[in-house]
Design an enzyme around this catalytic site. Structure first.
Site, PDB file in Angstrom:
ATOM      1  N   ASP A 173      -6.377  -7.157  14.840  1.00 45.02           N
ATOM      2  CA  ASP A 173      -5.174  -6.410  14.489  1.00 45.02           C
ATOM      3  C   ASP A 173      -3.931  -7.212  14.874  1.00 45.02           C
ATOM      4  O   ASP A 173      -2.981  -7.358  14.099  1.00 45.02           O
ATOM      5  CB  ASP A 173      -5.199  -5.065  15.216  1.00 45.02           C
ATOM      6  N   HIS A 256      -2.584  -5.457   6.216  1.00 50.57           N
ATOM      7  CA  HIS A 256      -2.905  -4.052   6.492  1.00 50.57           C
ATOM      8  C   HIS A 256      -3.154  -3.266   5.207  1.00 50.57           C
ATOM      9  O   HIS A 256      -3.971  -2.330   5.193  1.00 50.57           O
ATOM     10  CB  HIS A 256      -1.798  -3.399   7.329  1.00 50.57           C
ATOM     11  N   HIS A 259      -6.670  -3.967   4.345  1.00 43.16           N
ATOM     12  CA  HIS A 259      -7.511  -3.120   5.197  1.00 43.16           C
ATOM     13  C   HIS A 259      -7.655  -1.742   4.570  1.00 43.16           C
ATOM     14  O   HIS A 259      -8.760  -1.184   4.485  1.00 43.16           O
ATOM     15  CB  HIS A 259      -6.905  -2.979   6.590  1.00 43.16           C
ATOM     16  N   HIS A 273     -10.942  -1.101  12.652  1.00 41.87           N
ATOM     17  CA  HIS A 273      -9.662  -1.381  12.005  1.00 41.87           C
ATOM     18  C   HIS A 273      -9.306  -2.864  12.090  1.00 41.87           C
ATOM     19  O   HIS A 273      -9.025  -3.512  11.081  1.00 41.87           O
ATOM     20  CB  HIS A 273      -8.576  -0.524  12.675  1.00 41.87           C
TER      21      HIS A 273
END
Length: 371
Positions: A173, A256, A259, A273
């Site tokens: 992340d 992101h 993702h 995540h």
């Protein structure tokens, strides 16, 4: 346009920091009754420490076990518990989804929020947003709250006892933070709080990246040995504080959004995540046409700590065109952050970049597995 920088009111980190939770809250004028929303493992590990620290501070509290998913239904269930127990402070204890749900509850009820991450698996604790999922784990969107946490307290002794995979996911992340922040700043894009980035936010995002490269592998070894070291302290700060401020006050981009697209594939639901963000970052670097030296540095770090660099690494060994298209369409949905890239991004471009990133990762593995 104004520049906007956001952060928690107070950030406290260190070995056995939970013992100071009551005193930290009292110092900020936060009193009970408090409701701790926690997942099962933190409740088991911290119950005795909570009892002592809140007794010393004279804060009444109760504990509610988190249901497992930060969904609208779970948020409503917790709100009912808060009302029944007449709680005046919300404390989230656990991973990213627990803290997201706790933040959403506190925001809806206009109550103070204390975030106590027990893993360093994401930069969620320092942000003022909650990612909302469906009950079966598909990203539904984000909910932005009016303020960041009143207190973020990180106990590195607890993090050192956690699964190494969670620390690595936090690195995934955080790895995207600098690249997404720089894309947004270079393009003059609004950050997540509706303003331009500040020099401070971008500098923290860059420090985050440098800390990962310098301390990531040593911090991972610390968690594998279940010990707290200076490298682990620096890495936890990078995963949690530097990445949290960097992404919120500078902005997000393709990593992101990709993702979010990957969550439409059921096979990825067992992956964290940060693991999916790491592959999303590789896809972003391909999409942007970044130099091979930059891509290789990211691939090298990801390989060293065990982050995914291929589709097979997130259980997408077989990816039919229909599923690839679904991922790409979700990643390029109108409101997603992929549109912070400095060029128009279409689903076909994302699909091509995903397959190119996968090919790059497979080639990297082939070369480096033989060395």
């Amino acid at each position: 346009m104004l520049s906007v920088f956001c952060s928690p009111s107070r950030y406290t980190q260190g070995k056995n920091a939970t013992a100071a939770l009551g005193a930290e809250m009292t110092g900020l004028g936060l009193s009970g009754p408090a409701l701790i929303i926690g997942s099962r493992s933190p409740i088991r590990l911290l119950a005795d420490t909570w009892k002592r620290t809140f007794a010393e501070a004279g804060i009444a509290y109760s504990v509610h076990e988190f249901g497992g998913e930060c969904s609208l239904a779970e948020i409503e269930r917790i709100k009912q518990v808060v009302k029944e127990r007449k709680s005046q402070v919300i404390i989230g204890a656990g991973g990213g989804k627990v803290l997201d749900a706790a933040r959403a509850v506190a925001a809806d009820l206009t109550l103070p929020i204390v975030n106590c991450p027990t893993v360093a698996s994401s930069d969620s604790p320092c942000s003022a947003l909650s990612v909302i999922y469906s009950d079966d784990g598909v990203v539904q969107g984000s909910r932005f709250h009016r303020k960041n946490a009143d207190l973020v307290l990180v106990d590195t002794q607890i993090i050192a006892q956690g699964p190494p995979r969670l620390l690595v996911a936090g690195m995934g992340d955080a790895l995207a933070t600098w690249f997404e922040a720089k894309t947004c700043v270079d393009g003059g894009v609004k950050n997540l709080r509706g303003g331009l980035s500040t020099q401070s936010a971008l500098a923290l995002a860059k420090l985050c990246y440098r800390t990962l490269l310098a301390d990531g592998a040593d911090a991972l070894r610390s968690v594998q040995a279940q010990v707290v070291t200076p490298a682990l302290e620096r890495l936890v700060e990078a995963n949690t504080l530097l990445s949290g401020i960097g992404f919120e006050s500078s902005g997000l981009a393709a990593a992101h959004a990709i993702h979010n697209g990957l969550t439409t594939a059921k096979a990825t639901h067992d992956y964290l995540h940060g693991e999916k963000v790491a592959f999303g970052l590789l896809t972003q670097l391909v999409l942007e046409g970044q130099p091979s030296s930059v891509v290789h540095r990211v691939l090298g770090f990801a390989t060293e700590v065990g982050l995914p660099i291929t589709l097979a690494d997130i259980c997408l060994t077989e990816l039919p065109n229909e599923d690839l298209e679904k991922i790409a369409v979700r990643a390029t949905s109108e409101s997603d952050t992929i549109h912070n890239e400095p060029f128009e991004v279409r689903p076909d471009m994302v699909a091509d970049a995903i397959m190119a990133a996968d090919a790059m990762g497979r080639a990297w593995k082939k070369v480096h597995s033989s060395q």
